[in-house]
Each structure stands twice: as structure tokens, then as C-alpha cells.
Enzyme design. Structure first.
Site, short mmCIF file in Angstrom:
data_model
loop_
_atom_site.label_atom_id
_atom_site.label_comp_id
_atom_site.label_asym_id
_atom_site.label_seq_id
_atom_site.Cartn_x
_atom_site.Cartn_y
_atom_site.Cartn_z
N MET A 96 -29.67 29.34 -3.61
CA MET A 96 -28.97 30.12 -2.59
C MET A 96 -28.25 29.24 -1.57
SD MET A 96 -29.56 33.11 -3.58
CE MET A 96 -29.01 34.12 -2.23
N CYS A 97 -28.21 27.94 -1.82
CA CYS A 97 -27.52 27.03 -0.89
C CYS A 97 -26.02 27.14 -1.06
CB CYS A 97 -27.98 25.60 -1.13
SG CYS A 97 -27.14 24.40 -0.09
N TRP A 98 -25.31 27.36 0.04
CA TRP A 98 -23.85 27.48 -0.01
C TRP A 98 -23.18 26.11 -0.02
CZ3 TRP A 98 -22.67 31.26 4.64
CH2 TRP A 98 -23.49 32.40 4.52
N GLU A 99 -23.97 25.08 0.18
CA GLU A 99 -23.41 23.73 0.37
C GLU A 99 -22.38 23.73 1.49
OE1 GLU A 99 -22.20 22.29 -3.49
OE2 GLU A 99 -24.10 22.93 -4.35
N CYS A 100 -22.75 24.41 2.56
CA CYS A 100 -21.83 24.52 3.70
C CYS A 100 -21.90 23.29 4.60
CB CYS A 100 -22.16 25.76 4.51
SG CYS A 100 -23.74 25.66 5.39
#
Ligand code: SF4
Ligand code: SF4
Length: 153
Positions: free
Chosen positions: A41-45
Site C-alpha cells: 500500500m506504499c505510494w512511494e510518495c
């Protein structure tokens, strides 16, 4: 690949927990260090990477600027007002970028509970909280009913 935490650098301050829009950075109850509880669920934001005062979090760079086999380190230095990016490609080439910090100071944004509760009328409105004042406009642009009736000719 999502974020991961260098355990020896993390001091458990929780800034990454507070800032993660996906709410997936948590503090391990046993060792008091942060970890990503749901990598899918990591957006790599990069919000947590930039917020970490210990430079303890790393993440995969986007494939469009750094192909597989690279590493990206991000260093936020509030005293200099900069965020520095260091890319090391798999063939050894290195690139360094520096950009200004454009976010407001940590803790300077009021949380939702610090605002007065909305009225019953406001709850029926289509405007979001603090609109239109927060957008520095008098009212939101909207289509008039006759514009809605226009069809494709
Ligand atoms: Fe959360 Fe963004 Fe960090 Fe992923 S990169 S853990 S979504 S703050
Ligand atoms: Fe650890 Fe950095 Fe998260 Fe603080 S912000 S808990 S030092 S990973």
C-alpha cells in the site's frame, strides 16, 4: 519496492507515522523502531523519507528516473532549507540534485479538532471544509443549470 527503515538509524520519533498518507508507517512495540506494515500500500510518495530527521528511511526511486539496480538517498536539511537527492546507478554513475523545501514548518498546520465544528447547513453543502476562504476566492466556480443542458452537437 516500498520504503524500508534502517533500524540502527531510527530513533522511534514517529514523524513518519504522522505524515504517511497511507497510514502504513508504524512503530514496532517491542523494539521501538518504525517499519512499513503494508508494503503493497506504499505510494512511494517519499513524504516519510523527507520527514525523517535521522535519514533512516529509504525507498525505490521511480523507474522513470532511476532504473532497476540503483539506490536513491534523500536528505532533508531544514536548517539549509533544502532536500538533497543522491542517485547511484547500477553502472556506478552518480547524480545529485538539490531542491528547496516547499512545505510549511513542522507542526504549523492546525489539526481538524482545532477548528470549530461545522454547522448543520455546512454539512449539506458541496463545499469542502474551509472552502472557498482557504482557496482565496469568493466562491467556487460552478456550471449554471443552462450549461448543464448543453449536449454534443
Ligand atoms: Fe507512506 Fe509515502 Fe512513506 Fe510510502 S513513501 S510509507 S506512502 S509516507
Ligand atoms: Fe524512525 Fe525516521 Fe520514522 Fe522517526 S521518522 S520513527 S527516525 S524512521
Amino acid at each position: 519496492m516500498p520504503t524500508f527503515v534502517y533500524m540502527t538509524r531510527c530513533d522511534g520519533c514517529g514523524h513518519c507515522v504522522d505524515i504517511c498518507p497511507s497510514d502504513i508507517m508504524h512503530i514496532d512495540k517491542t523494539n521501538r523502531r518504525a517499519y512499513n506494515i503494508e508494503p503493497n500500500m506504499c505510494w512511494e510518495c517519499y513524504s516519510c523519507v523527507k520527514a525523517c530527521p535521522q535519514n533512516a528511511i529509504d525507498a525505490r526511486g521511480y523507474a522513470d528516473f532511476a532504473p532497476l539496480g540503483h539506490s536513491v538517498r534523500v536528505l532533508r536539511e531544514p536548517e539549509k532549507g533544502t532536500i538533497s537527492w543522491k542517485l547511484i546507478f547500477r553502472d556506478g554513475r552518480e547524480k545529485n540534485f538539490e531542491s528547496p523545501i516547499r512545505t510549511t514548518p513542522w507542526g504549523s498546520i492546525k489539526s481538524a479538532e482545532e477548528y470549530a465544528a461545522p454547522s448543520k447547513e455546512a454539512l449539506k453543502s458541496q463545499e469542502l471544509a474551509h472552502e472557498p476562504d482557504a482557496l482565496n476566492i469568493e466562491k467556487l466556480p460552478a456550471l449554471t443549470p443552462d450549461q448543464l443542458k448543453q449536449g454534443v452537437i
